[in-house]
Design a protein around this motif. Structure first.
Motif, PDB file in Angstrom:
ATOM      1  N   VAL A 204       0.849  -1.190   0.000  1.00 45.80           N
ATOM      2  CA  VAL A 204       0.000   0.000   0.000  1.00 45.80           C
ATOM      3  C   VAL A 204       0.891   1.250   0.000  1.00 45.80           C
ATOM      4  CG1 VAL A 204      -1.744   1.267   1.338  1.00 45.80           C
ATOM      5  CG2 VAL A 204      -1.799  -1.226   1.246  1.00 45.80           C
ATOM      6  N   ILE A 205       0.517   2.219  -0.810  1.00 49.59           N
ATOM      7  CA  ILE A 205       1.241   3.497  -0.824  1.00 49.59           C
ATOM      8  C   ILE A 205       0.371   4.543  -0.130  1.00 49.59           C
ATOM      9  CG2 ILE A 205       2.210   5.324  -2.294  1.00 49.59           C
ATOM     10  CD1 ILE A 205       2.804   3.242  -4.405  1.00 49.59           C
ATOM     11  N   ILE A 206       0.981   5.301   0.749  1.00 48.72           N
ATOM     12  CA  ILE A 206       0.241   6.343   1.457  1.00 48.72           C
ATOM     13  C   ILE A 206       0.936   7.674   1.201  1.00 48.72           C
ATOM     14  CG2 ILE A 206      -0.647   7.127   3.701  1.00 48.72           C
ATOM     15  CD1 ILE A 206       0.509   3.787   4.051  1.00 48.72           C
ATOM     16  N   ASN A 207       0.255   8.543   0.485  1.00 54.88           N
ATOM     17  CA  ASN A 207       0.831   9.857   0.174  1.00 54.88           C
ATOM     18  C   ASN A 207       0.454  10.829   1.286  1.00 54.88           C
ATOM     19  OD1 ASN A 207       1.662  12.254  -0.913  1.00 54.88           O
ATOM     20  ND2 ASN A 207       0.670  11.976  -2.898  1.00 54.88           N
ATOM     21  N   THR A 208       1.460  11.441   1.905  1.00 51.43           N
ATOM     22  CA  THR A 208       1.190  12.398   2.992  1.00 51.43           C
ATOM     23  C   THR A 208       0.466  13.646   2.465  1.00 51.43           C
ATOM     24  OG1 THR A 208       3.310  13.502   2.609  1.00 51.43           O
ATOM     25  CG2 THR A 208       3.282  11.777   4.289  1.00 51.43           C
ATOM     26  N   ASN A 209       0.532  13.857   1.164  1.00 49.45           N
ATOM     27  CA  ASN A 209      -0.005  15.078   0.549  1.00 49.45           C
ATOM     28  C   ASN A 209       0.569  16.328   1.204  1.00 49.45           C
ATOM     29  OD1 ASN A 209      -1.527  13.715  -1.361  1.00 49.45           O
ATOM     30  ND2 ASN A 209      -3.247  13.470   0.044  1.00 49.45           N
ATOM     31  N   ASP A 314       5.691  10.065  10.222  1.00 43.46           N
ATOM     32  CA  ASP A 314       5.731   9.375  11.513  1.00 43.46           C
ATOM     33  C   ASP A 314       4.327   9.019  11.995  1.00 43.46           C
ATOM     34  OD1 ASP A 314       8.436   9.636  11.441  1.00 43.46           O
ATOM     35  OD2 ASP A 314       8.517  11.344  12.818  1.00 43.46           O
ATOM     36  N   THR A 315       3.362   9.887  11.699  1.00 43.55           N
ATOM     37  CA  THR A 315       1.978   9.615  12.096  1.00 43.55           C
ATOM     38  C   THR A 315       1.465   8.368  11.367  1.00 43.55           C
ATOM     39  OG1 THR A 315       1.601  11.953  12.497  1.00 43.55           O
ATOM     40  CG2 THR A 315      -0.369  10.619  12.122  1.00 43.55           C
ATOM     41  N   ILE A 316       1.800   8.262  10.090  1.00 45.16           N
ATOM     42  CA  ILE A 316       1.366   7.093   9.308  1.00 45.16           C
ATOM     43  C   ILE A 316       1.985   5.812   9.871  1.00 45.16           C
ATOM     44  CG2 ILE A 316       1.568   5.989   7.028  1.00 45.16           C
ATOM     45  CD1 ILE A 316       1.451   8.921   5.873  1.00 45.16           C
ATOM     46  N   VAL A 357      -7.079   7.267   7.182  1.00 45.17           N
ATOM     47  CA  VAL A 357      -7.460   8.623   6.752  1.00 45.17           C
ATOM     48  C   VAL A 357      -8.009   9.408   7.944  1.00 45.17           C
ATOM     49  CG1 VAL A 357      -9.125   9.934   5.349  1.00 45.17           C
ATOM     50  CG2 VAL A 357      -7.823   8.064   4.315  1.00 45.17           C
ATOM     51  N   GLU A 358      -8.863   8.740   8.720  1.00 43.96           N
ATOM     52  CA  GLU A 358      -9.474   9.409   9.874  1.00 43.96           C
ATOM     53  C   GLU A 358      -8.420   9.797  10.920  1.00 43.96           C
ATOM     54  OE1 GLU A 358     -12.622   7.728  12.866  1.00 43.96           O
ATOM     55  OE2 GLU A 358     -13.200   7.333  10.770  1.00 43.96           O
ATOM     56  N   PHE A 359      -7.553   8.845  11.222  1.00 46.21           N
ATOM     57  CA  PHE A 359      -6.506   9.047  12.226  1.00 46.21           C
ATOM     58  C   PHE A 359      -5.570  10.192  11.806  1.00 46.21           C
ATOM     59  CE2 PHE A 359      -2.246   8.008  13.937  1.00 46.21           C
ATOM     60  CZ  PHE A 359      -2.529   7.833  15.286  1.00 46.21           C
ATOM     61  N   TYR A 360      -5.143  10.128  10.566  1.00 49.43           N
ATOM     62  CA  TYR A 360      -4.180  11.111  10.035  1.00 49.43           C
ATOM     63  C   TYR A 360      -4.796  12.504   9.989  1.00 49.43           C
ATOM     64  CZ  TYR A 360      -0.782  13.025   6.591  1.00 49.43           C
ATOM     65  OH  TYR A 360       0.161  13.764   5.918  1.00 49.43           O
ATOM     66  N   ILE A 364      -3.159  15.634  11.627  1.00 48.55           N
ATOM     67  CA  ILE A 364      -2.419  16.519  10.717  1.00 48.55           C
ATOM     68  C   ILE A 364      -3.298  17.627  10.132  1.00 48.55           C
ATOM     69  CG2 ILE A 364      -0.968  16.562   8.601  1.00 48.55           C
ATOM     70  CD1 ILE A 364       0.348  14.970  10.862  1.00 48.55           C
ATOM     71  N   GLY A 365      -4.587  17.342   9.996  1.00 43.16           N
ATOM     72  CA  GLY A 365      -5.482  18.406   9.502  1.00 43.16           C
ATOM     73  C   GLY A 365      -5.925  18.227   8.058  1.00 43.16           C
ATOM     74  N   HIS A 366      -5.175  17.476   7.263  1.00 41.63           N
ATOM     75  CA  HIS A 366      -5.650  17.181   5.908  1.00 41.63           C
ATOM     76  C   HIS A 366      -5.578  15.665   5.679  1.00 41.63           C
ATOM     77  CE1 HIS A 366      -1.242  17.687   5.098  1.00 41.63           C
ATOM     78  NE2 HIS A 366      -1.454  16.595   4.389  1.00 41.63           N
ATOM     79  N   GLU A 367      -6.176  15.212   4.569  1.00 40.48           N
ATOM     80  CA  GLU A 367      -6.235  13.762   4.347  1.00 40.48           C
ATOM     81  C   GLU A 367      -5.026  13.250   3.571  1.00 40.48           C
ATOM     82  OE1 GLU A 367      -9.897  12.455   2.637  1.00 40.48           O
ATOM     83  OE2 GLU A 367     -11.081  13.236   4.316  1.00 40.48           O
ATOM     84  N   PRO A 368      -4.595  12.033   3.863  1.00 42.08           N
ATOM     85  CA  PRO A 368      -3.576  11.408   3.014  1.00 42.08           C
ATOM     86  C   PRO A 368      -4.300  10.668   1.884  1.00 42.08           C
ATOM     87  CG  PRO A 368      -4.082   9.945   4.823  1.00 42.08           C
ATOM     88  CD  PRO A 368      -4.990  11.139   4.976  1.00 42.08           C
TER      89      PRO A 368
END
Ligand code: GLA
Length: 383
Positions: A204-209, A314-316, A357-360, A364-368
């Motif tokens: 899985v790839i998770i983009n911090t955006n 780090d959050t991810i 997505v919810e946790f991040y 962080i304030g925006h969605e990954p």
């Protein structure tokens, strides 16, 4: 692809001679050690960059792109210099290099189209560089050996663009193969394609955006720090690269490095190279959980010793560690934002994505952006 053909026709009033594709990449493990002569384990992904191209007789290079409004139109000449920060500097740098080597090319009409998130650490720049080199090689039968395609593309990134990157990205997008990881020795350029059998898991790839500001200068700073650490160690240790040094030798000689920051940088590099060796071994034995553990260790080292992670990545990774059906995660690529990768049980993907997505977003304030990725083939002609 239909779109790029139609759009090419609309813009240039003719059909493209060919369409080429070059992928992006993720690195499974072995971060920031390619420019230290280490071993890395990237793989090509199915997202990447397309180029519709045709020769013209007007002796003009026309650069257009579906992702950016800026275009360029330049007369064919013997050499070029970088102008500004626009995207077309990448293919222009390749043309400059190819012309400098004495190859001759004609005028070209070019339309690029990418589906890689730009500047997200998935190697959109290596993708477009290798794409251009490969397209010129094929169109004008230059017969550039594949390894030279990767090296030439890297040279352009180093000298024309000005980033001191290693060879990993250009090599991965040139040599990648479906469902295989490229285990590359960045010193000798020997490589092996390792079958990636993920069993019940998905990559899985998770983009911090997160937009990566200052990433280039911080990258070059890390490059310089590694050089300085090596120089200090070489007073007593015989090594051409930091990765020639084993962990024991490093610990018994680290007193030679007076700056604690440089010591941390070297510790990351040397321990990461060791982790890649272990990772290749456990992968060949299909021990995916152990592989995942090494991913977590790699992330920790990048965070603590190399200091190229950040609150978003780090959050991810913190979320992944707590998520039972995720067996490994880490930042991938240069860091400072960009993307993380994770190994997640296939039938939990949807739940994983939603919860992350919810946790991040809460922290962080925006969605990954979270997506499962295929491991794809390297650069090629598609029509
Ligand atoms: C970027 C560079 C690579 C490599 C990675 C970090 O992607 O282009 O050469 O150094 O960062 O591993």
């Amino acid at each position: 692809m239909a779109d790029i053909k139609e759009e090419f026709q609309k813009r240039f009033q003719k059909k493209p001679d060919h369409i080429f594709f070059s992928p992006g990449r993720v690195n499974l493990i072995g971060e920031h050690i390619d420019y230290n002569g280490g071993q890395v384990m990237p793989c090509a992904i199915s997202l990447g960059t397309y180029l519709a191209i045709s020769r013209n007789t007007d002796k003009v290079l026309r650069f257009q792109c579906l992702n950016f409004p800026d275009t360029a139109e330049l007369h064919l000449q013997n050499s070029y210099t970088k102008s500004g920060k626009e995207w077309f500097n990448y293919p222009l740098g390749i043309l400059n290099e190819v012309l400098g080597l004495g190859y001759s090319v004609s005028g070209l009409d070019m339309l690029f189209d990418g589906n890689l998130p730009i500047g997200a650490g998935l190697s959109s720049s290596a993708s477009i560089e290798v794409l251009m080199t490969y397209a010129l090689d094929q169109l004008f039968q230059l017969e550039i050996p594949k390894v030279e395609i990767a090296l030439l593309s890297k040279k352009v990134e180093n000298e024309f663009i000005g980033v001191n990157c290693g060879i990993m990205d250009q090599f991965a997008v040139t040599f990648g193969e479906r469902n295989k990881a490229v285990l590359l020795n960045c010193d000798s350029l020997e490589y092996q394609l390792l079958p990636l059998d993920m069993g019940a898991y998905s990559l899985v790839i998770i983009n911090t955006n997160k937009t990566r500001s200052l990433a280039e200068s911080k990258y070059n700073e890390r490059f310089a720090q590694c050089g300085a650490a090596l120089k200090a160690l070489r007073k007593e240790v015989d090594a051409n690269n930091l990765c020639d040094i084993d962990i024991e030798t490093f610990h018994s000689h680290k007193y030679l490095i007076s700056d604690p920051v440089l010591e941390k940088r070297a510790l990351h590099v040397i321990s990461e190279n060791f982790r890649v060796n272990k990772a290749a071994k456990v992968l060949s034995e299909n021990k995916l959980r152990e592989f995942g553990q090494l991913m977590y260790e790699s992330h920790q080292s990048l965070k603590e010793f190399y200091e190229v992670s950040g609150i978003e990545l780090d959050t991810i990774v913190a979320f992944c560690k707590e998520y039972e059906d995720c067996i490994g995660a880490r930042m991938t690529g240069a860091g400072f934002g960009g993307c993380a990768i994770a190994l997640v049980e296939k039938n939990k993907l949807e739940h994983f994505g939603k919860s992350l997505v919810e946790f991040y977003k809460g922290k962080i304030g925006h969605e990954p952006t979270v997506f499962a990725s295929e491991i794809g083939n390297g650069v090629r002609q598609v029509s």
